[in-house]
Design a protein around this motif. Structure first.
Motif, short mmCIF file in Angstrom:
data_model
loop_
_atom_site.label_atom_id
_atom_site.label_comp_id
_atom_site.label_asym_id
_atom_site.label_seq_id
_atom_site.Cartn_x
_atom_site.Cartn_y
_atom_site.Cartn_z
N TYR A 153 0.78 -1.41 -0.64
CA TYR A 153 0.29 -0.19 -0.37
C TYR A 153 0.64 1.10 -0.19
O TYR A 153 1.99 1.27 1.08
CB TYR A 153 -0.88 -0.03 1.28
CG TYR A 153 -2.05 -1.02 1.11
CD1 TYR A 153 -1.93 -2.42 1.55
CD2 TYR A 153 -3.41 -0.86 0.90
CE1 TYR A 153 -2.31 -3.81 2.01
CE2 TYR A 153 -4.51 -1.93 0.64
CZ TYR A 153 -3.50 -3.19 1.01
OH TYR A 153 -4.70 -4.25 0.76
N SER A 154 1.05 2.39 -0.60
CA SER A 154 1.95 3.42 -0.62
C SER A 154 1.31 3.91 0.17
O SER A 154 0.35 3.85 1.02
CB SER A 154 0.93 4.72 -1.95
OG SER A 154 -0.01 5.32 -1.11
N THR A 155 1.49 4.96 0.79
CA THR A 155 1.82 5.84 2.24
C THR A 155 1.16 6.62 1.40
O THR A 155 1.06 7.52 0.30
CB THR A 155 3.38 6.28 1.80
OG1 THR A 155 3.79 7.00 0.82
CG2 THR A 155 4.36 5.79 3.09
N VAL A 156 0.59 8.14 2.96
CA VAL A 156 -0.67 9.06 1.63
C VAL A 156 -0.12 9.65 1.09
O VAL A 156 0.95 10.50 1.13
CB VAL A 156 -0.66 9.52 3.09
CG1 VAL A 156 -1.77 10.69 3.03
CG2 VAL A 156 -1.53 8.64 4.26
N THR A 157 -0.45 9.67 -0.01
CA THR A 157 0.04 10.28 -1.47
C THR A 157 -0.71 11.92 -1.20
O THR A 157 -2.08 11.36 -1.20
CB THR A 157 -0.21 9.76 -2.80
OG1 THR A 157 0.27 8.30 -2.64
CG2 THR A 157 -0.31 10.09 -4.33
N ASP A 158 -0.67 12.83 -1.22
CA ASP A 158 -1.91 13.60 -1.58
C ASP A 158 -0.76 14.62 -2.19
O ASP A 158 0.14 15.21 -2.89
CB ASP A 158 -0.60 14.76 0.07
CG ASP A 158 -1.68 16.30 0.39
OD1 ASP A 158 -2.21 16.40 -0.62
OD2 ASP A 158 -2.14 16.52 1.52
N PRO A 159 -1.71 15.13 -3.12
CA PRO A 159 -2.08 15.68 -4.11
C PRO A 159 -1.23 16.87 -4.02
O PRO A 159 -1.41 17.85 -5.40
CB PRO A 159 -3.16 15.61 -5.11
CG PRO A 159 -4.10 14.16 -4.73
CD PRO A 159 -3.21 14.13 -3.17
N ARG A 160 -1.10 17.78 -3.21
CA ARG A 160 -0.26 18.81 -3.04
C ARG A 160 0.74 18.79 -3.42
O ARG A 160 1.60 19.79 -3.65
CB ARG A 160 -0.18 19.21 -1.73
CG ARG A 160 -2.18 20.09 -1.39
CD ARG A 160 -1.91 20.99 -0.02
NE ARG A 160 -3.05 21.05 0.55
CZ ARG A 160 -2.88 22.23 0.72
NH1 ARG A 160 -2.22 22.74 -0.19
NH2 ARG A 160 -4.56 22.36 1.01
N ASP A 161 1.16 17.11 -3.79
CA ASP A 161 2.66 17.69 -4.20
C ASP A 161 2.92 16.71 -5.68
O ASP A 161 4.08 16.42 -6.00
CB ASP A 161 3.42 16.16 -2.90
CG ASP A 161 3.59 16.65 -1.89
OD1 ASP A 161 3.36 17.51 -1.36
OD2 ASP A 161 3.43 14.74 -0.77
N MET A 162 1.85 16.78 -6.12
CA MET A 162 1.71 17.02 -7.27
C MET A 162 2.51 17.79 -8.95
O MET A 162 2.83 18.90 -7.97
CB MET A 162 0.27 16.77 -8.06
CG MET A 162 0.56 16.42 -9.51
SD MET A 162 -1.54 17.03 -9.93
CE MET A 162 -2.55 15.73 -9.44
N PHE A 163 3.67 16.64 -9.29
CA PHE A 163 4.36 17.85 -10.30
C PHE A 163 3.02 18.40 -11.42
O PHE A 163 2.55 17.49 -12.30
CB PHE A 163 5.12 17.12 -10.85
CG PHE A 163 6.24 17.67 -11.59
CD1 PHE A 163 6.37 19.71 -11.68
CD2 PHE A 163 6.92 17.36 -12.68
CE1 PHE A 163 6.73 20.28 -12.69
CE2 PHE A 163 7.54 17.96 -13.86
CZ PHE A 163 7.79 19.92 -14.24
N VAL A 164 2.53 20.07 -10.83
CA VAL A 164 1.56 19.60 -11.73
C VAL A 164 1.97 20.11 -13.48
O VAL A 164 2.53 21.27 -13.38
CB VAL A 164 1.14 21.35 -11.13
CG1 VAL A 164 -0.01 22.10 -11.98
CG2 VAL A 164 -0.25 20.88 -9.85
#
Lengths: 363, 140, 189
Positions: A89-100
């Motif tokens: 399972y991945s660690t908590v993935t937060d789209p705030r860390d997305m390379f936009v």
């Protein structure tokens, strides 16, 4: 009434499968998986999202095998997925860390970082481009080179790998109905069948892997009066989302790769009671899915909000929405109607004949 | 350099380097492959911003390898099917856990990769920035 | 390939749990799993994966580390574990304590209870027990070095069927015996 097994179809089925195989090769043309991967971005994104399996290679192979049939490709991938062990399972993935790569807001003109159009079909005239009919390799390479030669700014000025969110704007003004961080382990509909009332994590999982057409239609119906969640698109972001895994007893993470992700936050006005007083704030409707599937993600955000606020219309009814948007469930049930129902139908027929005879006798 | 950055560099732009690094270890130490490269899935747990809760958005295909070097277990995980890279990452991971002297020399190589990745990312960022809208008020 | 070994081991464990008291032989594990008995290692590789949890009753966590590396399974406290592993070195006090803590499931999900993987010296000599229940025609017996006190505890835990724990015994020779919760066990004196 029991089922009666019949035989006799074996040779016919084999011949039918031969016809199917022939159909794919009969023009003596073929496409390799690499080419599909390089040129069928939209198809891959839709199929990966609906099959809830992220692998461009497998999606491209499924497209080739299914001759471009989305329903069949998703079926193949869901089936393949069930043969693989889930190792992590991945660690908590937060789209705030997305390379936009693309981020727009329909709610605010001036947002921190600006409106970044990125890559989209939205700004096209939608005219068929007949020059593509006879496109040659040289032309393709030339177009590629032309793009790569365009002058770009020497230094970037927008932190695309850590872009602030539009909703932070409203948050700063205290206009968002805010919720504390909730780290409760999500439910998983791939392990335990859905029961009602459903949990929020189940709802989001079903919507994100829902059939694109199904999710979009229901979202649209919600806007047209079969629901009462009317959103303003706060933010649509598309980009590369890094994924990490952590092993037990280890304090360091492994980076395993990045996936393309679409994320949508819709702003929906809501009455919230604060210290016994009713105040107007914004609720967030949330949508996110694999690949670049913006319409689906926006529709998902409408449905998410509708299901969080049950009302007496179909779009606010979780059983209505959640049980019908899954592609395998809906296409599976519909296509089972093609299976022999000879006996069931015969019994209906007999009943009808009998009733008809009786009513004629009474005349 | 922490493991997240190290694995990112090797996966994003350092395939060739990873194979060379792993080879160094294989040549000098006994590497036991306790889980040969195999395909599997990783479920992605996503934080949604409406209620700040978690949900599963779907799975990614990965290739996983586990090796043992000395007393240390190393794990190599990479998206999609890539047996060689997965194995190399596992061996490199074990080398770091076992504190092998080779790892000291790798630091410079990784720092070079980091610069290269930053350069590549900067190029992408500059290109994307061209699509930023510059609003002007219409003159009537 | 390891899955050929684990598939065979699975058949043996299934057979052992289907016919309580029947002695089955499991192959050695292709990897070094010491200080576990080699066959225990293979049974663990067969039953554990990343979707289940385990707990080992040893003081140093060497075994825990090894099992996590080979199976991807997650370690957790005894009361929540899907599998509790009791190595040969476990003292009587520790064994009783871990059994006491083991999850017996609840009435909606009795299958969510713990399975105990129990290393013993011998499954062919020692104390004698009568076995009755599903999978046994009439009566079967079990001769093993497991102390009556431990099995008395097991009987207490399993008194409220369908709640309870299932046990898999493995001895130094690699023999495997299953003792599901449905088996009624009495000591023969």
């Amino acid at each position: 009434m029991g089922y009666v097994a019949v035989t006799g179809g074996k040779e016919a089925i084999e011949a039918s499968l031969q016809h199917l195989s022939y159909e794919r090769v009969k023009h003596g043309k073929w496409i390799d998986v690499e080419t599909i991967k390089a040129t069928m971005r939209g198809f891959l994104d839709q199929v990966m999202s609906e099959s809830s399996l992220y692998s461009e290679n497998l999606a491209a192979l499924a497209m080739k095998q299914s001759e471009g049939n989305v329903e069949e490709a998703v079926f193949l991938l869901r089936a393949h997925r069930s043969t693989l062990p889930r190792l992590y399972y991945s660690t908590v993935t937060d789209p705030r860390d997305m390379f936009v790569h693309r981020r727009i807001s329909a709610s605010f003109k001036d947002i921190p970082g600006g409106q970044i159009l990125g890559t989209s079909h939205d700004y096209l005239h939608r005219l068929l481009d007949f020059s593509l009919v006879d496109e040659t390799e040289e032309e393709v390479l030339q177009k590629k080179a032309d793009f790569e030669e365009v002058e770009v700014p020497e230094e970037s000025s927008i932190p695309l790998e850590k872009l602030p969110k539009v909703m932070d704007y409203l948050r700063a003004e205290g206009l968002i109905n805010e919720f504390p961080v909730n780290d409760e382990e999500p439910d998983d509909v791939t392990k335990l069948s859905l029961t009602f009332p459903s949990s929020r994590s189940e709802r989001l999982q079903i919507l994100t892997r829902g059939q694109t057409g199904g999710v979009v239609s229901l979202g649209y119906a919600g806007l047209r009066g079969y629901g009462s969640s009317h959103p303003n698109v706060g933010e649509v972001r598309v980009g590369l989302q890094p994924i990490h895994v952590q092993l037990d007893g280890d304090d360091e993470e492994y980076y395993i790769g990045s996936i393309k992700l679409t994320e949508v936050e819709s702003f929906i006005p809501a009455n919230v009671s604060e210290n016994g007083k009713e105040v107007l704030e914004f609720d967030i409707g949330y949508g996110a899915c694999f690949g670049q599937n913006e319409t689906k993600a926006i529709a998902m955000s409408i449905l998410d909000h509708a299901l969080e606020n049950p009302e007496n219309t179909p779009i606010h009814d979780e059983e209505f929405v959640l049980l019908h948007v899954d592609t395998i469930e809906s296409t599976g049930f519909i296509s089972h109607l093609k299976l022999p129902h000879y006996v069931t139908f015969q019994s209906k027929l007999e009943q009808m004949r009998k009733i008809k005879k009786e009513s004629e006798a009474r005349k | 350099m922490n493991r997240a950055l190290r694995t990112k560099l090797l996966i994003e732009i350092g395939h060739k380097e990873a194979l060379v690094m792993a080879n160094e270890i294989v040549e000098r130490y006994e590497v036991q492959e306790i889980q040969p490269p195999r395909q599997g899935l990783t479920m992605i747990k996503l934080r949604e911003s409406a209620k700040n809760s978690l949900f599963y958005i779907g799975e990614v295909l990965i290739t996983e390898t586990k090796v043992k070097v000395g007393n240390s277990f190393g794990t190599g995980i990479v998206m999609e099917e890539n047996e060689n890279l997965s194995r190399a990452l596992a061996i490199i991971d074990a080398a770091y856990k076992e504190n092998l002297p080779e790892t000291v020399a790798w630091l410079q190589l990784l720092k070079d990769l980091e610069q290269k990745l930053q350069y590549e990312m900067e190029k992408v960022k500059c290109s994307i920035e061209r699509t930023k809208v510059h609003f002007d008020t219409m003159k009537i | 390939m390891i899955f050929h070994s684990t598939q065979l081991a699975f058949r043996e464990v299934l057979e052992a749990l289907s016919f309580p008291g029947k002695i089955n032989l499991v192959d050695e594990c292709p990897y070094d799993m010491s200080p576990l008995i080699s066959q225990t290692g293979l049974v663990c590789m067969t039953l554990l994966d990343s979707e289940v949890t385990f707990h080992v009753s040893d003081d140093n966590n060497e075994i825990t580390k090894t099992l996590h590396a080979y199976t991807g399974s997650h370690t957790i406290e005894a009361s929540k574990a899907d599998f509790i592993i009791l190595p040969l070195s476990s003292s009587m006090g520790v064994i009783l304590n871990k059994l006491e803590q083991a999850n017996i499931g609840d009435l909606v999900r009795p299958h969510k209870s713990a399975t105990i993987i129990f290393e013993v010296e011998s499954l062919q000599s020692g104390f004698k027990y009568d076995l009755k229940g599903p999978g046994i025609k009439g009566t079967n017996f079990l001769k093993c070095t497991v102390q009556p006190e431990i099995l008395k505890k097991r009987n207490e835990i399993n008194k409220e069927y369908p709640l309870g724990i299932d046990m898999i015994f493995i001895d130094l020779q690699g023999n495997v015996v299953g003792l599901p919760r449905t088996t009624q066990l009495t000591e023969v004196i």
